[in-house]
Structures are given as C-alpha cells and as structure tokens.
Motif scaffolding. Structure first.
Motif, short mmCIF file in Angstrom:
data_model
loop_
_atom_site.label_atom_id
_atom_site.label_comp_id
_atom_site.label_asym_id
_atom_site.label_seq_id
_atom_site.Cartn_x
_atom_site.Cartn_y
_atom_site.Cartn_z
N PHE A 1 -1.00 1.99 -0.46
CA PHE A 1 -0.22 3.44 0.17
C PHE A 1 -0.36 2.97 1.60
CE2 PHE A 1 0.74 7.66 0.72
CZ PHE A 1 2.45 7.15 1.15
N GLY A 2 -1.75 3.80 1.67
CA GLY A 2 -2.12 3.37 3.00
C GLY A 2 -2.00 2.76 4.26
N THR A 3 -1.84 1.62 3.70
CA THR A 3 -1.21 -0.33 4.13
C THR A 3 -0.20 0.23 4.75
OG1 THR A 3 -3.05 -1.05 3.38
CG2 THR A 3 -1.23 -2.73 4.53
N LEU A 4 0.93 0.27 3.83
CA LEU A 4 2.23 0.44 3.54
C LEU A 4 2.67 1.65 4.46
CD1 LEU A 4 3.60 0.12 0.14
CD2 LEU A 4 4.36 -0.90 2.43
N PHE A 5 1.84 2.92 4.49
CA PHE A 5 2.19 4.01 5.37
C PHE A 5 2.02 3.54 6.91
CE2 PHE A 5 1.86 8.30 7.12
CZ PHE A 5 2.69 9.35 6.28
N ASN A 6 1.39 3.01 6.93
CA ASN A 6 0.21 3.05 8.28
C ASN A 6 0.74 1.91 8.59
OD1 ASN A 6 -1.28 5.41 8.51
ND2 ASN A 6 -2.80 4.60 7.17
N ASP A 7 1.66 0.98 8.47
CA ASP A 7 1.80 -0.20 9.23
C ASP A 7 2.92 0.06 10.00
OD1 ASP A 7 2.51 -3.18 9.45
OD2 ASP A 7 4.59 -2.64 8.76
N ASP A 8 2.73 -0.41 11.24
CA ASP A 8 4.07 0.20 12.14
C ASP A 8 5.58 -0.36 11.91
OD1 ASP A 8 3.11 1.54 14.34
OD2 ASP A 8 2.49 -0.68 15.39
N LYS A 9 6.05 -2.02 11.63
CA LYS A 9 6.66 -1.42 10.81
C LYS A 9 7.61 -1.10 9.54
CE LYS A 9 9.81 -6.38 9.03
NZ LYS A 9 9.75 -7.42 9.20
N VAL B 1 8.20 7.65 1.11
CA VAL B 1 7.18 7.69 -0.27
C VAL B 1 9.26 7.93 -1.12
CG1 VAL B 1 6.36 9.70 -1.73
CG2 VAL B 1 6.15 9.35 0.19
N GLY B 2 9.95 8.19 -0.93
CA GLY B 2 11.38 8.38 -1.57
C GLY B 2 11.93 7.12 -1.74
N THR B 3 11.56 6.46 -0.92
CA THR B 3 11.94 4.58 -1.15
C THR B 3 11.52 4.10 -1.97
OG1 THR B 3 13.01 4.32 0.71
CG2 THR B 3 11.93 2.31 -0.38
N LEU B 4 9.84 5.01 -2.09
CA LEU B 4 8.59 4.10 -3.56
C LEU B 4 8.85 5.18 -4.94
CD1 LEU B 4 5.04 4.54 -1.80
CD2 LEU B 4 6.64 2.34 -2.10
N GLN C 1 0.39 11.22 1.68
CA GLN C 1 -1.11 10.40 3.17
C GLN C 1 -2.19 11.31 3.28
OE1 GLN C 1 -1.36 11.39 6.49
NE2 GLN C 1 -2.50 9.24 6.85
N GLY C 2 -3.02 9.98 3.19
CA GLY C 2 -4.39 10.80 3.70
C GLY C 2 -5.13 11.14 1.75
#
Length: 83
Positions: free
Chosen positions: A30-38, A47-50, A68-69
C-alpha cells in the motif's frame, strides 16, 4: 466517477509497480502505491478505489480500511486482470 475505469487504472498501476510472487500473482505494498507520484495524480480516492477492486475480487489485502503510514506494509495482491 467511473468506478470501472478507476479499477482498470489501478490494475495497470499494480502491474507497473508490483512484483510477481512465488504463486505468479503480482503484489505491491500500500505504501508503494500511496507514495507513487503517478498514482497520486491518477486517483482522487486511492483507498476507495482499492475497496471497490477488493469488493469485485480483483485484488486482495488484509483488513478493510487502509491508512497511510499505519498500513504502508500491507500487501495488495492482484487476483485477476479482468475488471
């Protein structure tokens, strides 16, 4: 918001950022997805999409709500590429 389109984009991003596991399924944290600029620019409500993708059994992860975190190390696994 077109949920099917958002879920499709999510699948593409998991494929881009993730790695195949021993079972051949692609996983990402989740952190990788959340912190990715794109991803940050693509998804207004990641989170809603997930959660929508999880309800459709396109992805799997432990728990219901990802924060997040707290849940950065939670593994999200792509179950299928069909949406």
């Amino acid at each position: 918001m077109n949920v099917a389109h958002e879920v499709n984009l999510l699948v593409q991003e998991i494929q881009r950022l993730g790695q195949p596991g021993a079972d051949g399924k692609i996983s990402v944290t989740f952190g990788t997805l959340f912190n990715d600029d794109k991803c940050a620019n693509l998804f207004e409500a990641l989170v809603g999409t997930l959660r929508a993708a999880k309800r459709k059994k396109i992805i799997s992860y432990d728990g219901e709500l990802l924060l997040q975190g707290v849940h950065d190390k939670t593994v999200i696994t792509l179950q299928t590429t069909n949406s």
